[in-house]
Design an enzyme around this catalytic site. Structure first.
Site, PDB file in Angstrom:
ATOM      1  N   PHE A 172      15.323  19.375  -1.330  1.00  0.00           N
ATOM      2  CA  PHE A 172      13.893  18.827  -1.794  1.00  0.00           C
ATOM      3  C   PHE A 172      13.768  17.512  -0.971  1.00  0.00           C
ATOM      4  O   PHE A 172      12.709  17.014  -0.626  1.00  0.00           O
ATOM      5  CB  PHE A 172      13.702  18.727  -3.355  1.00  0.00           C
ATOM      6  CG  PHE A 172      12.443  18.213  -3.542  1.00  0.00           C
ATOM      7  CD1 PHE A 172      11.398  18.909  -3.873  1.00  0.00           C
ATOM      8  CD2 PHE A 172      12.219  16.654  -3.961  1.00  0.00           C
ATOM      9  CE1 PHE A 172      10.074  18.431  -4.307  1.00  0.00           C
ATOM     10  CE2 PHE A 172      11.106  16.255  -4.361  1.00  0.00           C
ATOM     11  CZ  PHE A 172       9.808  17.050  -4.348  1.00  0.00           C
ATOM     12  N   ARG A 183     -10.527   5.596   8.942  1.00  0.00           N
ATOM     13  CA  ARG A 183      -9.521   4.989   8.117  1.00  0.00           C
ATOM     14  C   ARG A 183      -8.779   4.093   9.071  1.00  0.00           C
ATOM     15  O   ARG A 183      -8.352   4.501  10.006  1.00  0.00           O
ATOM     16  CB  ARG A 183      -8.762   5.837   7.384  1.00  0.00           C
ATOM     17  CG  ARG A 183      -9.692   6.865   6.358  1.00  0.00           C
ATOM     18  CD  ARG A 183      -8.745   7.826   5.754  1.00  0.00           C
ATOM     19  NE  ARG A 183      -8.065   8.765   6.645  1.00  0.00           N
ATOM     20  CZ  ARG A 183      -8.222  10.087   6.824  1.00  0.00           C
ATOM     21  NH1 ARG A 183      -9.149  10.717   5.968  1.00  0.00           N
ATOM     22  NH2 ARG A 183      -7.459  10.969   7.404  1.00  0.00           N
ATOM     23  N   TYR A 195       0.882  -1.303  -0.150  1.00  0.00           N
ATOM     24  CA  TYR A 195      -0.076  -0.013   0.016  1.00  0.00           C
ATOM     25  C   TYR A 195       0.925   1.267   0.002  1.00  0.00           C
ATOM     26  O   TYR A 195       0.583   2.077  -0.880  1.00  0.00           O
ATOM     27  CB  TYR A 195      -0.698  -0.082   1.251  1.00  0.00           C
ATOM     28  CG  TYR A 195      -1.574   1.517   1.265  1.00  0.00           C
ATOM     29  CD1 TYR A 195      -2.681   1.416   0.566  1.00  0.00           C
ATOM     30  CD2 TYR A 195      -1.184   2.216   2.252  1.00  0.00           C
ATOM     31  CE1 TYR A 195      -3.402   2.830   0.684  1.00  0.00           C
ATOM     32  CE2 TYR A 195      -1.958   3.554   2.409  1.00  0.00           C
ATOM     33  CZ  TYR A 195      -2.896   3.921   1.542  1.00  0.00           C
ATOM     34  OH  TYR A 195      -3.733   4.981   1.815  1.00  0.00           O
ATOM     35  N   ARG A 208       1.858   8.196  12.975  1.00  0.00           N
ATOM     36  CA  ARG A 208       1.655   9.636  13.689  1.00  0.00           C
ATOM     37  C   ARG A 208       0.208   9.747  13.913  1.00  0.00           C
ATOM     38  O   ARG A 208      -0.549  10.256  14.508  1.00  0.00           O
ATOM     39  CB  ARG A 208       2.365  10.752  13.115  1.00  0.00           C
ATOM     40  CG  ARG A 208       2.021  11.958  13.851  1.00  0.00           C
ATOM     41  CD  ARG A 208       2.439  13.084  12.880  1.00  0.00           C
ATOM     42  NE  ARG A 208       1.490  13.230  11.641  1.00  0.00           N
ATOM     43  CZ  ARG A 208       1.762  13.628  10.516  1.00  0.00           C
ATOM     44  NH1 ARG A 208       2.955  14.760  10.591  1.00  0.00           N
ATOM     45  NH2 ARG A 208       1.089  13.637   9.409  1.00  0.00           N
TER      46      ARG A 208
END
Length: 418
Positions: free
Chosen positions: A289, A229, A172, A219
């Site tokens: 980034f 969920r 997932y 978290r």
């Protein structure tokens, strides 16, 4: 006064908050000139800023044509994600949409105007996004279309499927984040700002995404529970409770924390790959980034480890801490020192009775082996008495000023925590 006490306890936060506010943020987020862009690209960057606090600033700090490719990549995936999140779309409509979404990149007039989601503008004005997609070099188009296709298929697979095993958890996370890491890495190499190996080594790129996604899932336990969920793998939590929601009950707090620690230990296994990946990067804008979200993640895991608050509310790193990480994480030695610091913090909190304690110690030992600090950055939080005194005085004089940081700055720092 509570804010002042926090800053007095962390004088380094004051230094970096001031440095960030007084223009230091431009080192990691140079201002982008949008006036020279065409109408379509200006619209895309407006959508980027409207739909992402987390990535807008660092995307716009990327060098050259890479920033446009990553901007469009983000908006395409945001549109795809909006379809997945929209519960008003029936499954018999949504599944084919997810499977076929990549094909709409080449259909100039395709748009979807029935979404109820907050980011629906990226679907309603998809023709502008797809037009700018087709204006990109073919090498960028191929990457974006391929990742969009694979992600759409993966999203459809998990629409009605629970995350049961740890293998499925990895799967997932691969679909929703690992593929993003792989796509970005291929874009970095396609731009020639990075070597070809960065885009070719999909295992390392996948680990970059998995580390961030697992951190968010760990978290966000309580938030996800409140919204119905479930992303924690049943294989793990079922050893501690009959239902995932039971972990939030006060009488189950001890086993809940043990479950939490086991998942954090799982996530830590990606850190060696993260450090190897970052060590290959050459371009400063690409390094910033990639590195900033990773150091935010390790700091978040350190804050969550063995912490009952994960099941009671929100665990966040301090804003000053987030800014410090952003300002420091500009080279591989600094990032290694940061990783070393936070895994040591976790190590000091390992309960001797925790079922995962041996595994946690082992993974930390492997991280130590490749991140042992060997530069001045390793002692970046050791300050002289004179510095501490000055910083504390500065804190006392400027705490009120700092509490009114500009919204743009605060949004970016909060985004690093999310």
């Amino acid at each position: 006064m509570e804010l002042l006490r926090k800053w007095l306890g962390h004088p380094e936060d004051i230094y970096h908050l001031l440095r960030f506010k007084m223009g230091g943020y431009r080192a990691v987020m140079p201002r982008m000139d949008t006036d020279s862009l065409g109408c379509g690209l200006r619209t895309c960057y407006r959508y980027l800023n409207q739909t992402s606090r987390s990535f807008a600033a660092v995307i716009q700090a990327l060098d050259g044509e890479l920033r446009h490719a990553v901007c469009i990549f983000y908006l395409v995936l945001r549109a795809l994600d909006t379809v997945e999140d929209d519960m008003s779309i029936p499954l018999d409509v949504k599944v084919p949409m997810l499977h076929e979404f990549h094909s709409h990149l080449y259909q100039p007039d395709w748009k979807y105007t029935e979404s109820k989601e907050k980011d629906r503008q990226v679907l309603e004005d998809f023709p502008t996004i797809s037009m700018e997609f087709r204006n990109l070099s073919k090498v960028y188009q191929d990457v974006i279309s391929d990742i969009c296709h694979k992600m759409g298929v993966g999203m459809a697979e998990f629409l009605e499927k629970k995350v049961d095993s740890q293998h499925e958890w990895d799967k997932y996370c691969h679909y929703v984040a690992g593929l993003v890491g792989i796509g970005l890495s291929r874009l970095f190499s396609a731009s020639e700002l990075e070597d070809s190996i960065v885009g070719q080594d999909t295992d390392l790129a996948n680990s970059m995404g998995l580390f961030l996604q697992k951190t968010n899932i760990i978290r966000d336990y309580l938030e996800d529970q409140m919204e119905g969920r479930e992303f924690w793998p049943r294989e793990v939590w079922s050893r501690y409770a009959k239902k995932l929601s039971d972990l939030a009950k006060p009488e189950n707090m001890d086993v809940a924390v043990q479950c939490l620690n086991e998942l954090i230990t799982n996530a830590l296994h990606h850190v060696p790959d993260v450090l190897t990946y970052l060590s290959r990067l050459k371009n400063q804008s690409v390094f910033n980034f990639c590195a900033i979200p990773q150091v935010m993640a390790i700091a978040t895991l350190a804050a969550c480890y063995n912490n009952q608050q994960v099941f009671r509310g929100v665990v966040k790193i301090r804003k000053g801490q987030a800014v410090t990480l952003m300002m420091d994480a500009t080279n591989i030695q600094a990032v290694k020192a940061i990783m070393y610091q936070y895994v040591e913090e976790i190590y000091q909190k390992i309960p001797s009775t925790d079922p995962s304690s041996n595994k946690t110690q082992q993974v930390i030992a492997s991280i130590r082996a490749i991140s042992l600090p060997g530069s001045p950055m390793a002692s970046r939080h050791h300050y002289s008495p004179i510095y501490l005194s000055c910083a504390m005085l500065l804190a006392a004089l400027s705490w009120q000023y700092l509490s009114t940081l500009s919204k743009a700055t605060e949004d970016y720092v909060q985004a690093g925590e999310n």
